[in-house]
Scaffold this active site. Structure first.
Site, PDB file in Angstrom:
ATOM      1  N   ASN A  10      -4.215  -6.233   9.578  1.00  0.00           N
ATOM      2  CA  ASN A  10      -4.026  -6.650   8.184  1.00  0.00           C
ATOM      3  C   ASN A  10      -2.536  -6.495   7.891  1.00  0.00           C
ATOM      4  OD1 ASN A  10      -3.963  -6.954   5.430  1.00  0.00           O
ATOM      5  ND2 ASN A  10      -5.174  -5.122   4.968  1.00  0.00           N
ATOM      6  N   LYS A  12      -0.917  -7.395   5.376  1.00  0.00           N
ATOM      7  CA  LYS A  12      -0.637  -7.210   3.939  1.00  0.00           C
ATOM      8  C   LYS A  12       0.512  -8.123   3.503  1.00  0.00           C
ATOM      9  CE  LYS A  12      -2.668  -2.681   4.339  1.00  0.00           C
ATOM     10  NZ  LYS A  12      -2.806  -1.332   3.840  1.00  0.00           N
ATOM     11  N   HIS A  97     -10.752  -5.461  -0.078  1.00  0.00           N
ATOM     12  CA  HIS A  97      -9.855  -4.397   0.361  1.00  0.00           C
ATOM     13  C   HIS A  97      -9.553  -3.489  -0.830  1.00  0.00           C
ATOM     14  CE1 HIS A  97      -6.291  -2.305   1.709  1.00  0.00           C
ATOM     15  NE2 HIS A  97      -6.672  -2.603   2.946  1.00  0.00           N
ATOM     16  N   GLU A  99      -6.935  -2.250  -1.880  1.00  0.00           N
ATOM     17  CA  GLU A  99      -5.746  -2.637  -2.652  1.00  0.00           C
ATOM     18  C   GLU A  99      -6.086  -3.770  -3.622  1.00  0.00           C
ATOM     19  OE1 GLU A  99      -3.138  -3.072   0.738  1.00  0.00           O
ATOM     20  OE2 GLU A  99      -3.227  -0.902   1.011  1.00  0.00           O
ATOM     21  N   GLU A 167     -13.028   1.963   5.033  1.00  0.00           N
ATOM     22  CA  GLU A 167     -11.640   2.393   4.882  1.00  0.00           C
ATOM     23  C   GLU A 167     -11.532   3.410   3.746  1.00  0.00           C
ATOM     24  OE1 GLU A 167      -8.708  -0.751   6.490  1.00  0.00           O
ATOM     25  OE2 GLU A 167      -9.175  -1.271   4.433  1.00  0.00           O
ATOM     26  N   GLY A 173      -2.511   3.983   4.845  1.00  0.00           N
ATOM     27  CA  GLY A 173      -1.056   4.071   4.745  1.00  0.00           C
ATOM     28  C   GLY A 173      -0.521   5.477   4.551  1.00  0.00           C
ATOM     29  N   SER A 213      -4.908   4.352   8.577  1.00  0.00           N
ATOM     30  CA  SER A 213      -4.002   5.099   9.468  1.00  0.00           C
ATOM     31  C   SER A 213      -4.466   5.126  10.921  1.00  0.00           C
ATOM     32  CB  SER A 213      -3.760   6.523   8.946  1.00  0.00           C
ATOM     33  OG  SER A 213      -3.112   6.454   7.687  1.00  0.00           O
TER      34      SER A 213
HETATM   35  P1  PGA Z   1      -3.123   1.335   7.402  1.00  0.00           P
HETATM   36  O1  PGA Z   1      -3.894   0.232   6.525  1.00  0.00           O
HETATM   37  O2  PGA Z   1      -3.516   1.112   8.837  1.00  0.00           O
HETATM   38  O3  PGA Z   1      -1.666   1.049   7.155  1.00  0.00           O
HETATM   39  O4  PGA Z   1      -3.557   2.669   6.905  1.00  0.00           O
HETATM   40  C1  PGA Z   1      -5.218  -0.131   6.820  1.00  0.00           C
HETATM   41  C2  PGA Z   1      -5.705  -1.136   5.829  1.00  0.00           C
HETATM   42  O5  PGA Z   1      -5.352  -1.039   4.645  1.00  0.00           O
HETATM   43  O6  PGA Z   1      -6.446  -2.076   6.181  1.00  0.00           O
END
Ligand code: PGA
Length: 251
Positions: A10, A12, A97, A99, A167, A173, A213
């Site tokens: 992803n 982003k 997601h 976010e 997640e 992140g 992460s």
């Molecule tokens: P990350 O993000 O690997 O940077 O923690 C995962 C995600 O949001 O899909």
């Protein structure tokens, strides 16, 4: 039950044309040289889906979107329909997601509509679920995941058109991850929920990804868990080296 792992990147809101095409091209070259034991997918920003899809055509690297609208077309300025992603060469789309749920206030009902729209367009929907830190600290993780699963999965979901991504919001992140026992518990719960919703044969084929992460140093132990069928990777998917190392960790 052998489920072929899915390793999904992803990206982003990162990357202009040159970076995105270079990253995808590097991954496609590695796949051609040394086909991995997992399906590989990159989800670039919508602006790059077309260019990336053309750059990796025929390599086996799949391309997806990061979001789509719940309706097929209409007066929705700035939004993107699932069929538009499909038209550019996408095979998948991430929906729900955290976010999007946080930044755009998306509800599970909206996520369900998006997943249904993805299915109608012939895309595989990657439906994201996960608890916040306060919910985990309050002992509500499994209840939150159950509510999101029930609320976000549309009629007609199958293991072929749907992937679940667990997640934990607090792991995205941050460099922090749940323990493997905690991940195993949530994935087992999702498998049980899928059994009730889809029946046991379908649930056994459903891919459930872990995200938050995931990186080369922890991928092997996470991907080795029985009900973890791949990963949804943010930060570490922006470097071909790291994403490839995670893909190679998949059983
Ligand atoms: P990350 O993000 O690997 O940077 O923690 C995962 C995600 O949001 O899909």
């Amino acid at each position: 039950m052998a489920r072929r792992p899915l390793i999904a990147g992803n990206w982003k809101m990162n990357g202009l044309t040159a970076d995105g095409v270079a990253l995808a091209t590097a991954l496609a070259a590695r796949i051609r040289e040394n086909p991995p034991a997992a399906d590989l997918l990159v989800c670039p920003p919508a602006t790059l889906v077309d260019r990336v899809a053309r750059a990796v055509e025929g390599s086996g690297l799949a391309v997806g979107g990061q979001d789509c609208h719940g309706e097929r077309s209409g007066a929705h300025t700035g939004d993107i329909a699932a069929a538009m992603l499909k038209d550019l060469g996408a095979g998948y789309v991430i929906v729900g997601h955290s976010e999007r749920r946080t930044d755009h206030g998306e509800t599970s009902a909206q996520v369900r509509a998006k997943a249904a729209a993805a299915h109608a367009a012939g895309l595989v929907a990657i439906v994201c679920l996960g608890e916040t830190e306060a919910e985990r600290d309050g002992g509500r993780t499994l209840a939150v995941v159950e509510a999101q699963f029930g609320g976000s999965l549309p009629e007609g979901a199958t293991p072929e058109n749907t992937v679940i991504a667990y997640e934990p919001v607090w792991a995205i992140g941050t460099g922090r991850t749940p323990t493997t026992a905690e991940v195993a518990e949530v994935h087992r719960t999702i498998r049980d929920l899928a059994e009730k919703a889809l029946g046991s044969a379908a649930a056994a084929r459903l891919r459930i990804l872990y995200g938050g992460s995931m990186k080369p140093s922890n991928a092997k132990e996470l991907l080795a868990l029985t009900d973890v069928d791949g990963g949804l990777i943010g930060g570490a998917s922006l470097k071909a080296e790291d994403f490839w190392a995670i893909a190679e960790s998949a059983r």
